[in-house]
Write an enzyme that holds these catalytic residues in place. Structure first.
Site, PDB file in Angstrom:
ATOM      1  N   ASP A  58       1.065  -1.174  -0.215  1.00 40.74           N
ATOM      2  CA  ASP A  58       0.212  -0.006   0.161  1.00 40.74           C
ATOM      3  C   ASP A  58       0.845   0.931   0.159  1.00 40.74           C
ATOM      4  O   ASP A  58       1.803   1.592   0.726  1.00 40.74           O
ATOM      5  CB  ASP A  58      -1.061  -0.039   1.232  1.00 40.74           C
ATOM      6  CG  ASP A  58      -1.960  -1.208   1.393  1.00 40.74           C
ATOM      7  OD1 ASP A  58      -2.670  -0.797   0.142  1.00 40.74           O
ATOM      8  OD2 ASP A  58      -2.428  -1.895   1.933  1.00 40.74           O
ATOM      9  N   ASP A 197     -10.383  -5.036  -1.819  1.00 41.51           N
ATOM     10  CA  ASP A 197      -9.286  -4.494  -0.748  1.00 41.51           C
ATOM     11  C   ASP A 197      -9.943  -3.899   0.665  1.00 41.51           C
ATOM     12  O   ASP A 197     -10.630  -2.725  -0.157  1.00 41.51           O
ATOM     13  CB  ASP A 197      -8.482  -4.036  -1.310  1.00 41.51           C
ATOM     14  CG  ASP A 197      -7.374  -3.271  -0.431  1.00 41.51           C
ATOM     15  OD1 ASP A 197      -6.548  -4.097   0.817  1.00 41.51           O
ATOM     16  OD2 ASP A 197      -6.561  -2.630  -0.950  1.00 41.51           O
TER      17      ASP A 197
END
Ligand code: DX5
Ligand code: ZN
Length: 238
Positions: A58, A197
C-alpha cells in the site's frame, strides 16, 4: 478457475495463463501495511512459507489519502527476500511519475485509482513496461467510472474501506458494486481479475466471493491469526 504460476521468479512479469500453474478459485494477497516493520524479515518469511499468492503493498502519498506509508526502496528491500507476486496499490494523486520506479524494484501488478490524475496515461505506461495493470475504485465511486478503462486493465479492484488505513470495518454497501462489476467483466473481458481490498476476514471473504470476487487482499485479520498457513488454507477453499 484462475491459473497462477507457482514457482514465481523474482520480477517475473507473468502470472496468468502460463504452464506449471496450479488452479485456484481465489487468489489471496497479504497486505503488510499494519505489520511491525521492525519485524518485516520474519513476516516475509512466514508469507514465503505459506500458500499466499501475493504480497500487497500500500503506497500512500499523504495527499490522495490522509496517510503516508513507504516508497519503492521498501518494496526493493522486500523483493530481496521474496519471490511472491508483488501487487503494488498506488494511493497517489498523480501516479504517472512513480510507475517506472515501482516496476524497477520488482512490481508484478500495479493498480492505480480511477479518482487520481493521468489515469489512462498511467495504465498505458504500466502495460508498456510489461506489468499487469489494475484500476481501483473508492467506496463512493460508481462502477460506471471504470467502464472506459476495462480495455487497458488486467485487474479491477474495489475498495471496501475508505483508503488510507488498515484495520477498518468492511463496508457492506460495496457488495452490489462488486456484483455489477463482475457482470460487466463477464460481458466484456472475462480475463480481468476482480480484487477486493479492505476489511476482509472469513465472513466478508465469503460475501465477496459469492458475488464474483476472485482476488482478496487480507491485512489485519491475517496477521492477527496464530497460524497464517492455516488461515490462508481456509480462505482458499471458502
Ligand atoms: C487501505 C489499504 C488496504 C488495507 C487492507 O487503504 O489499501 O490494503 O491495508 O488491510 P485490512 O485487511 O486491515 O483492511
Ligand atoms: Zn491496498
Amino acid at each position: 478457475m484462475i491459473r497462477i504460476l507457482r514457482k514465481h521468479v523474482p520480477c517475473s512479469k507473468e502470472f496468468l495463463g502460463k504452464s506449471k500453474m496450479k488452479r485456484r478459485k481465489v487468489l489471496i494477497g497479504a497486505s503488510i501495511l499494519s505489520t511491525d516493520f521492525m519485524d518485516i524479515k520474519n513476516t516475509i518469511k512466514k508469507i514465503n512459507e505459506s500458500d499466499l499468492d501475493f504480497i500487497h503493498f500500500d503506497i500512500m502519498d499523504g495527499v490522495f489519502v490522509p496517510n503516508i506509508s513507504y516508497g519503492p526502496h521498501f518494496v526493493e528491500c522486500v523483493r530481496k527476500h521474496s519471490s511472491k507476486i508483488f501487487d503494488v496499490h498506488l494511493m497517489i494523486k498523480n501516479p504517472l511519475p512513480y510507475i517506472k520506479n515501482f516496476v524497477d524494484v520488482g512490481a508484478d501488478i500495479i493498480t492505480i485509482h480511477c479518482e487520481s490524475d493521468n489515469v489512462l496515461k498511467s495504465l498505458k505506461l504500466i502495460k508498456k513496461l510489461n506489468v499487469k495493470s489494475g484500476i481501483v475504485l473508492n467506496p463512493k465511486t460508481s462502477f460506471k467510472k471504470i467502464k472506459k478503462y476495462l480495455p487497458f486493465v488486467d485487474v479491477v479492484m474495489v475498495m471496501t474501506v475508505e483508503p488510507g488505513f488498515g484495520g477498518q470495518k468492511f463496508m457492506d454497501n460495496q457488495i452490489t458494486k462488486i456484483e455489477k462489476i463482475s457482470s460487466l467483466i463477464s460481458e466484456q473481458n472475462k480475463k480481468i481479475l476482480l480484487e477486493v481490498d479492505g476489511g476482509i476476514n472469513f465472513d466478508t471473504a465469503k460475501k465477496v466471493i459469492d458475488v464474483g470476487a476472485n482476488v482478496l487482499v487480507v491485512g489485519s485479520f491475517l496477521f492477527s491469526q496464530k497460524n497464517i498457513k492455516d488461515t490462508i488454507k481456509t480462505l482458499h477453499i471458502l
